[in-house]
Design a protein around this motif. Structure first.
Motif, PDB file in Angstrom:
ATOM      1  N   TRP A 257     -44.862  24.277  15.370  1.00 19.37           N
ATOM      2  CA  TRP A 257     -43.803  24.774  14.501  1.00 19.37           C
ATOM      3  C   TRP A 257     -42.560  23.893  14.537  1.00 19.37           C
ATOM      4  CZ3 TRP A 257     -46.517  27.403  18.107  1.00 19.37           C
ATOM      5  CH2 TRP A 257     -45.943  27.581  19.358  1.00 19.37           C
ATOM      6  N   GLN A 258     -42.531  22.912  15.432  1.00 13.99           N
ATOM      7  CA  GLN A 258     -41.443  21.934  15.421  1.00 13.99           C
ATOM      8  C   GLN A 258     -41.830  20.696  14.621  1.00 13.99           C
ATOM      9  OE1 GLN A 258     -40.988  21.344  19.648  1.00 13.99           O
ATOM     10  NE2 GLN A 258     -39.310  22.817  19.782  1.00 13.99           N
ATOM     11  N   GLU A 259     -43.118  20.588  14.265  1.00 10.16           N
ATOM     12  CA  GLU A 259     -43.624  19.392  13.591  1.00 10.16           C
ATOM     13  C   GLU A 259     -44.339  19.721  12.281  1.00 10.16           C
ATOM     14  OE1 GLU A 259     -44.687  16.282  17.022  1.00 10.16           O
ATOM     15  OE2 GLU A 259     -46.123  17.925  16.947  1.00 10.16           O
TER      16      GLU A 259
ATOM     17  N   ASP B 161     -46.566  30.605  10.701  1.00  7.59           N
ATOM     18  CA  ASP B 161     -47.313  29.855   9.692  1.00  7.59           C
ATOM     19  C   ASP B 161     -46.890  30.268   8.284  1.00  7.59           C
ATOM     20  OD1 ASP B 161     -48.698  28.384  11.501  1.00  7.59           O
ATOM     21  OD2 ASP B 161     -50.559  29.542  11.376  1.00  7.59           O
ATOM     22  N   ASP B 162     -46.764  31.584   8.066  1.00  7.69           N
ATOM     23  CA  ASP B 162     -46.368  32.080   6.753  1.00  7.69           C
ATOM     24  C   ASP B 162     -44.973  31.614   6.384  1.00  7.69           C
ATOM     25  OD1 ASP B 162     -48.786  33.374   6.548  1.00  7.69           O
ATOM     26  OD2 ASP B 162     -48.013  35.326   7.200  1.00  7.69           O
ATOM     27  N   ILE B 163     -44.058  31.635   7.364  1.00  6.40           N
ATOM     28  CA  ILE B 163     -42.681  31.196   7.116  1.00  6.40           C
ATOM     29  C   ILE B 163     -42.648  29.730   6.704  1.00  6.40           C
ATOM     30  CG2 ILE B 163     -40.448  30.728   8.203  1.00  6.40           C
ATOM     31  CD1 ILE B 163     -41.068  33.193  10.018  1.00  6.40           C
ATOM     32  N   CYS B 164     -43.333  28.895   7.509  1.00 11.46           N
ATOM     33  CA  CYS B 164     -43.333  27.454   7.239  1.00 11.46           C
ATOM     34  C   CYS B 164     -43.991  27.147   5.898  1.00 11.46           C
ATOM     35  CB  CYS B 164     -44.049  26.709   8.361  1.00 11.46           C
ATOM     36  SG  CYS B 164     -43.187  26.777   9.946  1.00 11.46           S
TER      37      CYS B 164
ATOM     38  N   GLU C 154     -38.980  22.219   0.283  1.00 10.60           N
ATOM     39  CA  GLU C 154     -38.127  21.465   1.192  1.00 10.60           C
ATOM     40  C   GLU C 154     -38.077  19.987   0.839  1.00 10.60           C
ATOM     41  OE1 GLU C 154     -37.396  20.944   5.971  1.00 10.60           O
ATOM     42  OE2 GLU C 154     -39.210  21.879   5.219  1.00 10.60           O
ATOM     43  N   GLU C 155     -36.914  19.424   0.824  1.00 10.03           N
ATOM     44  CA  GLU C 155     -36.695  17.993   0.701  1.00 10.03           C
ATOM     45  C   GLU C 155     -36.137  17.498   2.022  1.00 10.03           C
ATOM     46  OE1 GLU C 155     -37.570  16.202  -1.774  1.00 10.03           O
ATOM     47  OE2 GLU C 155     -38.175  17.860  -3.077  1.00 10.03           O
ATOM     48  N   PRO C 156     -36.293  16.193   2.344  1.00 10.10           N
ATOM     49  CA  PRO C 156     -35.807  15.685   3.630  1.00 10.10           C
ATOM     50  C   PRO C 156     -34.353  16.011   3.911  1.00 10.10           C
ATOM     51  CG  PRO C 156     -37.170  14.058   2.531  1.00 10.10           C
ATOM     52  CD  PRO C 156     -36.993  15.188   1.556  1.00 10.10           C
ATOM     53  N   ALA C 157     -33.522  16.021   2.860  1.00 12.17           N
ATOM     54  CA  ALA C 157     -32.091  16.259   3.081  1.00 12.17           C
ATOM     55  C   ALA C 157     -31.684  17.689   2.735  1.00 12.17           C
ATOM     56  CB  ALA C 157     -31.275  15.270   2.242  1.00 12.17           C
ATOM     57  N   CYS C 158     -32.646  18.565   2.598  1.00 11.24           N
ATOM     58  CA  CYS C 158     -32.365  19.933   2.173  1.00 11.24           C
ATOM     59  C   CYS C 158     -32.040  20.800   3.380  1.00 11.24           C
ATOM     60  CB  CYS C 158     -33.556  20.512   1.419  1.00 11.24           C
ATOM     61  SG  CYS C 158     -33.236  22.123   0.651  1.00 11.24           S
ATOM     62  N   LYS C 159     -30.837  20.711   3.871  1.00 12.46           N
ATOM     63  CA  LYS C 159     -30.451  21.402   5.095  1.00 12.46           C
ATOM     64  C   LYS C 159     -30.532  22.922   4.989  1.00 12.46           C
ATOM     65  CE  LYS C 159     -27.563  17.695   6.900  1.00 12.46           C
ATOM     66  NZ  LYS C 159     -26.226  17.302   7.361  1.00 12.46           N
TER      67      LYS C 159
ATOM     68  N   ILE D  37     -62.341  30.652  14.995  1.00 10.19           N
ATOM     69  CA  ILE D  37     -60.930  30.351  15.251  1.00 10.19           C
ATOM     70  C   ILE D  37     -60.341  29.651  14.031  1.00 10.19           C
ATOM     71  CG2 ILE D  37     -59.301  29.113  16.723  1.00 10.19           C
ATOM     72  CD1 ILE D  37     -60.655  31.392  18.158  1.00 10.19           C
ATOM     73  N   LYS D  38     -59.177  30.091  13.601  1.00  9.52           N
ATOM     74  CA  LYS D  38     -58.509  29.481  12.456  1.00  9.52           C
ATOM     75  C   LYS D  38     -57.847  28.169  12.885  1.00  9.52           C
ATOM     76  CE  LYS D  38     -54.795  30.354   9.110  1.00  9.52           C
ATOM     77  NZ  LYS D  38     -53.741  31.298   8.713  1.00  9.52           N
ATOM     78  N   PRO D  39     -58.222  27.045  12.255  1.00 11.70           N
ATOM     79  CA  PRO D  39     -57.580  25.772  12.614  1.00 11.70           C
ATOM     80  C   PRO D  39     -56.085  25.770  12.273  1.00 11.70           C
ATOM     81  CG  PRO D  39     -59.557  25.428  11.286  1.00 11.70           C
ATOM     82  CD  PRO D  39     -59.225  26.878  11.193  1.00 11.70           C
ATOM     83  N   LEU D  40     -55.346  24.903  12.940  1.00  9.88           N
ATOM     84  CA  LEU D  40     -53.954  24.689  12.583  1.00  9.88           C
ATOM     85  C   LEU D  40     -53.908  24.148  11.161  1.00  9.88           C
ATOM     86  CD1 LEU D  40     -51.136  24.736  14.080  1.00  9.88           C
ATOM     87  CD2 LEU D  40     -51.435  22.273  14.328  1.00  9.88           C
ATOM     88  N   VAL D  41     -53.097  24.755  10.317  1.00  5.82           N
ATOM     89  CA  VAL D  41     -53.005  24.350   8.913  1.00  5.82           C
ATOM     90  C   VAL D  41     -51.853  23.369   8.761  1.00  5.82           C
ATOM     91  CG1 VAL D  41     -52.671  25.132   6.547  1.00  5.82           C
ATOM     92  CG2 VAL D  41     -53.959  26.548   8.152  1.00  5.82           C
ATOM     93  N   ARG D  42     -52.158  22.168   8.308  1.00  6.17           N
ATOM     94  CA  ARG D  42     -51.113  21.149   8.115  1.00  6.17           C
ATOM     95  C   ARG D  42     -50.237  21.518   6.918  1.00  6.17           C
ATOM     96  NH1 ARG D  42     -51.978  18.767  13.010  1.00  6.17           N
ATOM     97  NH2 ARG D  42     -53.887  17.540  13.105  1.00  6.17           N
ATOM     98  N   TYR D  43     -48.916  21.243   7.039  1.00  8.76           N
ATOM     99  CA  TYR D  43     -48.006  21.495   5.926  1.00  8.76           C
ATOM    100  C   TYR D  43     -47.502  20.176   5.372  1.00  8.76           C
ATOM    101  CZ  TYR D  43     -47.870  26.222   7.839  1.00  8.76           C
ATOM    102  OH  TYR D  43     -48.214  27.457   8.297  1.00  8.76           O
TER     103      TYR D  43
END
Length: 297
Positions: A19-21, A201-204, A211-216, A291-297
């Motif tokens: 969730w940090q990446e 996962d749902d939040i992310c 989200e944009e890179p500069a979208c604080k 097992i549910k795999p980690l879903v890439r965002y």
């Protein structure tokens, strides 16, 4: 479920926390340590069972979190010439296929971390692990078997002596509680339930498409939402692998945050409680494919 013939103790080190990446977390170090049921049953308390090992450090091809570099000693510079996961996964599959069936992966906190990330790496590489692999989370097991017990390493030494003399052993009252906690002292953020991880996962997922890179503002939204999930944590750290190792064997971990070392420590803990843990694993293991795999965002 069938009686497990081979237990494969499994652990990974990673680039950081999912969730940090944005769930782009990659493996930097993994170990599969296999021991037959017969060997585990025959291994004396306090001893390390005879095992077959498949251990590899990997080039994650993404930046490793600074805190992880400090904990594991693994840096991008150190791993730049290591193989990537896709290069070695076929060798891993061969290792697993050669083991006596049924085969069960055992990972501490595996349901919410190790298994999910392993399956995500396999998905990225376009490969599948053997479909008949079973898996079990040892953290769930030790919580179930020890939650209402005051057993310490001294009790296990006494149990071993009784078993050798008369074939009898002490029976402890157990309580089954499927609560997942962190097995790493420093990574308290891993102290989450499956439901809390699904919420993250749902939040992310819900905010990543905007989200944009500069979208604080969106970054702030994610941080606040995830923070609210962390605030709801109620589980304790009593069943971290290091705590179990001390409690069951009175041994201090000599090299934390290396996958193979943690696998061997876990194997010793299972040997200490083999009369209870092995049957528990038979009854509670599930197919890895569930097992549910980690879903890439």
């Amino acid at each position: 479920m069938p009686t497990i013939a081979t237990f494969v103790f499994f652990d990974i080190e990673t680039t950081g926390l999912p969730w940090q990446e944005k769930n782009q977390t990659k493996i930097t170090d993994f170990s599969f340590v296999a021991a037959s049921r017969k060997i585990l049953e025959a291994t004396s308390y306090g001893q390390t069972p005879l095992v077959s090992k498949f251990t590899v450090v990997l080039n994650p091809e993404r930046a490793i979190h600074p805190k992880v570099r400090t904990l594991t000693g693994l840096s991008n510079e150190l791993l730049q010439h290591a193989p990537v996961f896709k290069r070695i996964v076929k060798s891993l599959i061969m290792f697993l296929e050669d083991l006596t069936r049924p085969v069960c992966l055992v990972a501490h906190n595996g349901n919410v971390f190790d298994f999910k990330i392993l399956l995500a790496e396999c998905h990225d590489a376009g490969v599948s692990l053997p479909e008949d692999l079973l898996c079990v989370d040892s953290l769930v097991g030790f919580r179930a078997l020890l939650k209402n017990s005051s057993l310490t390493y001294k009790d296990f030494e006494d149990i071993q002596e009784i078993s050798l003399e008369s074939g009898k052993r002490s029976e402890e009252t157990i309580s089954d509680q499927d609560i997942l906690t962190d097995d790493e002292d420093e990574w308290s953020d891993l102290n989450l339930t499956n439901e809390e991880l699904d919420e993250i996962d749902d939040i992310c997922s819900s905010v990543s498409e905007f989200e944009e890179p500069a979208c604080k503002p969106v970054n702030t939204q994610r941080s606040k939402a995830i923070g609210n999930v962390f605030d709801k944590k109620t589980a304790t750290n009593d069943f971290k692998l290091t705590s179990l190792y001390k409690r069951l064997l009175n041994k201090e971990e000599i090299n934390a945050h290396r996958a193979e070392v943690d696998c061997l420590i876990l194997a010793e803990c299972v040997v200490a409680m083999k009369h209870d843990f092995l049957p528990w694993a038979d009854d509670n293991c599930t197919m890895l494919t569930k097992i549910k795999p980690l879903v890439r965002y």
